[in-house]
Design a protein around this motif. Structure first.
Motif, mmCIF file in Angstrom:
data_model
loop_
_atom_site.group_PDB
_atom_site.id
_atom_site.type_symbol
_atom_site.label_atom_id
_atom_site.label_comp_id
_atom_site.label_asym_id
_atom_site.label_seq_id
_atom_site.Cartn_x
_atom_site.Cartn_y
_atom_site.Cartn_z
ATOM 1 N N MET A 118 0.197 47.724 20.936
ATOM 2 C CA MET A 118 -0.006 46.464 20.222
ATOM 3 C C MET A 118 1.274 45.634 20.218
ATOM 4 O O MET A 118 1.244 44.430 20.522
ATOM 5 C CB MET A 118 -0.471 46.714 18.785
ATOM 6 C CG MET A 118 -0.643 45.456 17.949
ATOM 7 S SD MET A 118 -2.069 44.462 18.390
ATOM 8 C CE MET A 118 -3.343 45.353 17.501
ATOM 9 N N THR A 119 2.379 46.248 19.900
ATOM 10 C CA THR A 119 3.660 45.536 19.859
ATOM 11 C C THR A 119 3.976 44.899 21.196
ATOM 12 O O THR A 119 4.361 43.723 21.269
ATOM 13 C CB THR A 119 4.786 46.495 19.430
ATOM 14 O OG1 THR A 119 4.479 46.994 18.117
ATOM 15 C CG2 THR A 119 6.135 45.796 19.407
ATOM 16 N N ASN A 120 3.800 45.650 22.272
ATOM 17 C CA ASN A 120 4.082 45.111 23.607
ATOM 18 C C ASN A 120 3.115 43.996 23.984
ATOM 19 O O ASN A 120 3.518 42.992 24.568
ATOM 20 C CB ASN A 120 4.048 46.222 24.661
ATOM 21 C CG ASN A 120 5.252 47.123 24.553
ATOM 22 O OD1 ASN A 120 6.325 46.694 24.147
ATOM 23 N ND2 ASN A 120 5.080 48.380 24.906
ATOM 24 N N PHE A 159 -4.563 38.004 16.202
ATOM 25 C CA PHE A 159 -4.995 39.035 17.149
ATOM 26 C C PHE A 159 -5.035 40.408 16.474
ATOM 27 O O PHE A 159 -5.941 41.208 16.733
ATOM 28 C CB PHE A 159 -4.068 39.089 18.372
ATOM 29 C CG PHE A 159 -4.527 40.082 19.400
ATOM 30 C CD1 PHE A 159 -5.484 39.727 20.333
ATOM 31 C CD2 PHE A 159 -4.037 41.378 19.417
ATOM 32 C CE1 PHE A 159 -5.938 40.649 21.279
ATOM 33 C CE2 PHE A 159 -4.474 42.307 20.349
ATOM 34 C CZ PHE A 159 -5.432 41.939 21.278
ATOM 35 N N VAL A 160 -4.091 40.680 15.613
ATOM 36 C CA VAL A 160 -3.996 41.996 14.971
ATOM 37 C C VAL A 160 -5.201 42.278 14.079
ATOM 38 O O VAL A 160 -5.685 43.409 14.024
ATOM 39 C CB VAL A 160 -2.683 42.117 14.169
ATOM 40 C CG1 VAL A 160 -2.691 43.334 13.255
ATOM 41 C CG2 VAL A 160 -1.494 42.187 15.118
ATOM 42 N N ILE A 161 -5.718 41.271 13.410
ATOM 43 C CA ILE A 161 -6.773 41.477 12.406
ATOM 44 C C ILE A 161 -7.932 42.319 12.944
ATOM 45 O O ILE A 161 -8.240 43.360 12.384
ATOM 46 C CB ILE A 161 -7.256 40.131 11.822
ATOM 47 C CG1 ILE A 161 -6.134 39.483 11.012
ATOM 48 C CG2 ILE A 161 -8.491 40.328 10.949
ATOM 49 C CD1 ILE A 161 -6.363 38.024 10.688
ATOM 50 N N PRO A 162 -8.607 41.931 14.031
ATOM 51 C CA PRO A 162 -9.740 42.761 14.474
ATOM 52 C C PRO A 162 -9.347 43.979 15.306
ATOM 53 O O PRO A 162 -10.166 44.864 15.515
ATOM 54 C CB PRO A 162 -10.571 41.788 15.320
ATOM 55 C CG PRO A 162 -9.581 40.814 15.843
ATOM 56 C CD PRO A 162 -8.545 40.678 14.762
ATOM 57 N N HIS A 163 -8.102 44.057 15.775
ATOM 58 C CA HIS A 163 -7.718 45.111 16.714
ATOM 59 C C HIS A 163 -6.793 46.183 16.133
ATOM 60 O O HIS A 163 -6.481 47.158 16.819
ATOM 61 C CB HIS A 163 -7.023 44.488 17.927
ATOM 62 C CG HIS A 163 -7.883 43.537 18.676
ATOM 63 N ND1 HIS A 163 -7.858 42.180 18.438
ATOM 64 C CD2 HIS A 163 -8.808 43.731 19.634
ATOM 65 C CE1 HIS A 163 -8.731 41.590 19.237
ATOM 66 N NE2 HIS A 163 -9.320 42.499 19.963
#
Length: 171
Positions: free
Chosen positions: A36-38, A23-27
């Protein structure tokens, strides 16, 4: 060797890790760190994943390369969308790959697996949400034949949303 299998409760920890990373890669440039962490903590925690994997309405499948988990998918059969008149449609909620497995055709293999699964289960199409700036995913789904049918404000927190395209592939 590439293999795909249904996820089991034993896969929860690995699913959580892959889900967060993918999920982190594109966002990562678009979502503030705290938000993001939450989001990752709420969306990819082991309790939620266990509830979903053991729910017969959800189908999680894992894709492996030489016994290494490369990604996973999540589909929900008979999941209506207000923009689609047909019933018996599948929502593909996740199709995630780890970045180190990009370019190997794994996304397409996992998508084709889900497409066949949906057809076998008498579904009439697949729909999904894609963030409008996830250009890699948008291009992938366009090549697969999906059409944009609407927009959706995807909630990432109680106060923030991100614009998403609603895409649909009718069989």
């Amino acid at each position: 060797m590439i293999s795909i299998r249904k996820a089991t409760p034993k896969d929860i920890t690995s699913l959580a890790i892959v889900g967060r990373k993918a999920f982190v890669i594109p966002h990562k440039q678009a979502i503030p760190n705290e938000v993001m962490t939450n989001y990752l903590k709420n969306s990819f925690n082991e309790k939620t994943l266990l509830e979903e994997i053991t729910n017969p309405n959800y189908q999680y499948h894992l894709i492996f390369v030489d016994d290494n988990l490369a990604g996973f998918s999540k589909v929900i059969f008979n999941q209506k969308n207000e923009n689609i008149q047909q019933t018996n449609v599948t929502k593909m909620e996740r199709l995630y790959l780890l970045e180190e497995f990009y370019g190997l055709g794994l996304g397409n293999k996992l998508f084709q697996y889900n497409l066949n699964l949906a057809k076998t289960n008498h579904q009439k199409g697949i729909w999904l949400y894609v963030w409008i700036k996830n250009f890699r995913a948008l291009e992938f789904y366009k090549k697969a034949g999906f059409k944009k049918i609407a927009m959706y404000d995807f909630p990432i927190s109680k106060t923030e949303t991100r614009p998403n395209d609603v895409l649909y592939l009718q069989f």
